[in-house]
Design a protein around this motif. Structure first.
Motif, short mmCIF file in Angstrom:
data_model
loop_
_atom_site.label_atom_id
_atom_site.label_comp_id
_atom_site.label_asym_id
_atom_site.label_seq_id
_atom_site.Cartn_x
_atom_site.Cartn_y
_atom_site.Cartn_z
N UNK A 111 0.72 -1.26 -0.34
CA UNK A 111 -0.10 0.05 0.01
C UNK A 111 0.97 1.10 -0.20
N UNK A 112 0.10 2.50 -0.49
CA UNK A 112 0.85 3.70 -0.30
C UNK A 112 1.34 4.14 1.08
N UNK A 113 2.35 4.91 1.36
CA UNK A 113 2.61 5.19 2.47
C UNK A 113 1.67 5.78 3.55
N UNK A 114 0.87 6.46 3.20
CA UNK A 114 -0.31 6.93 3.98
C UNK A 114 -0.97 6.01 4.23
N UNK A 115 -1.52 5.11 3.34
CA UNK A 115 -2.44 4.15 3.80
C UNK A 115 -1.63 3.06 4.70
N UNK A 116 -0.36 2.92 4.60
CA UNK A 116 0.19 2.05 5.68
C UNK A 116 0.26 2.66 7.08
N UNK A 117 0.39 4.13 6.98
CA UNK A 117 0.22 4.62 8.63
C UNK A 117 -1.23 4.65 9.11
N UNK A 118 -2.07 4.52 8.09
CA UNK A 118 -3.47 4.23 8.78
C UNK A 118 -3.68 2.77 9.27
N UNK A 119 -3.00 1.81 8.53
CA UNK A 119 -2.93 0.75 9.08
C UNK A 119 -2.22 0.31 10.47
N UNK A 120 -1.17 1.17 10.52
CA UNK A 120 -0.47 1.09 11.93
C UNK A 120 -1.38 1.67 13.02
N UNK A 121 -2.21 2.91 12.59
CA UNK A 121 -3.02 3.31 13.77
C UNK A 121 -4.32 2.67 13.92
N UNK A 122 -4.60 1.93 12.98
CA UNK A 122 -5.88 1.01 13.16
C UNK A 122 -5.91 0.01 14.45
N UNK A 123 -6.94 -0.29 14.95
CA UNK A 123 -6.91 -0.98 16.35
C UNK A 123 -7.06 -2.52 15.52
#
Length: 128
Positions: A111-123
Motif C-alpha cells: 500500500x502507499x505510505x499514507x495507507x500504511x500509516x492508517x494501518x499502523x494506527x488501526x486497532x
C-alpha cells in the motif's frame, strides 16, 4: 563472503548491536542458505523465504524441514519471520510451528505510505 571473514563480520556485528542494531538472515531456505550461519554468526532473526513457506504447505518433506529449522532456531534464541503468509491456513501452520512474526498478503497487500500509516494506527485484533 561472510563466512570467509567470520571473525571480522562478528566483531562488526557485536559493535553494531551495542548501538541497537539487530541482524536477520533473510531468504533462508533458498539458494546458498546454510545452517552454519546459525551457529557462526551473531544473528537475532531468521527469515524464511516465501517459497519455502509456500512449499511447506504442499510438500510434507518441506514442512518437516521447516518445523525442525524453526525449532532449532528458537532453541538458539532467534526470532522467526515467515514471508509469504497469504491466508489463514498458512498463518495457523506457521504460528503452530512457533514463528514470531509473519509477513504477507494475509495482513495486507503493498500500500502507499499514507495507507500504511492508517494501518499502523488501526486497532488490530489477532484472529485465531
Amino acid at each position: 563472503m561472510l563466512i570467509n571473514n567470520i571473525e571480522l563480520v562478528n566483531d562488526t556485528m557485536r559493535k553494531l548491536k551495542k548501538v541497537g542494531f539487530r541482524f536477520s538472515l533473510d531468504d533462508f531456505g533458498t539458494g546458498y542458505s546454510s545452517l552454519s550461519y546459525l551457529s557462526k554468526m551473531h544473528l537475532d532473526e531468521l527469515k524464511f523465504d516465501r517459497g519455502f513457506t509456500n512449499s511447506s504447505m504442499k510438500e510434507p518433506k518441506d514442512r518437516i524441514i521447516l518445523q525442525q529449522v524453526t525449532s532449532m532456531a528458537k532453541k538458539l534464541g532467534l526470532d522467526i519471520v515467515s514471508e509469504g503468509v497469504e491466508d489463514k491456513e498458512q498463518y495457523d501452520m506457521m504460528k503452530n510451528m512457533g514463528c514470531t512474526y509473519y509477513q504477507g498478503y494475509y495482513y495486507s497487500k503493498p500500500v502507499p505510505f499514507d495507507a500504511f500509516l492508517n494501518l499502523l494506527n488501526k486497532d488490530h485484533k489477532e484472529e485465531d
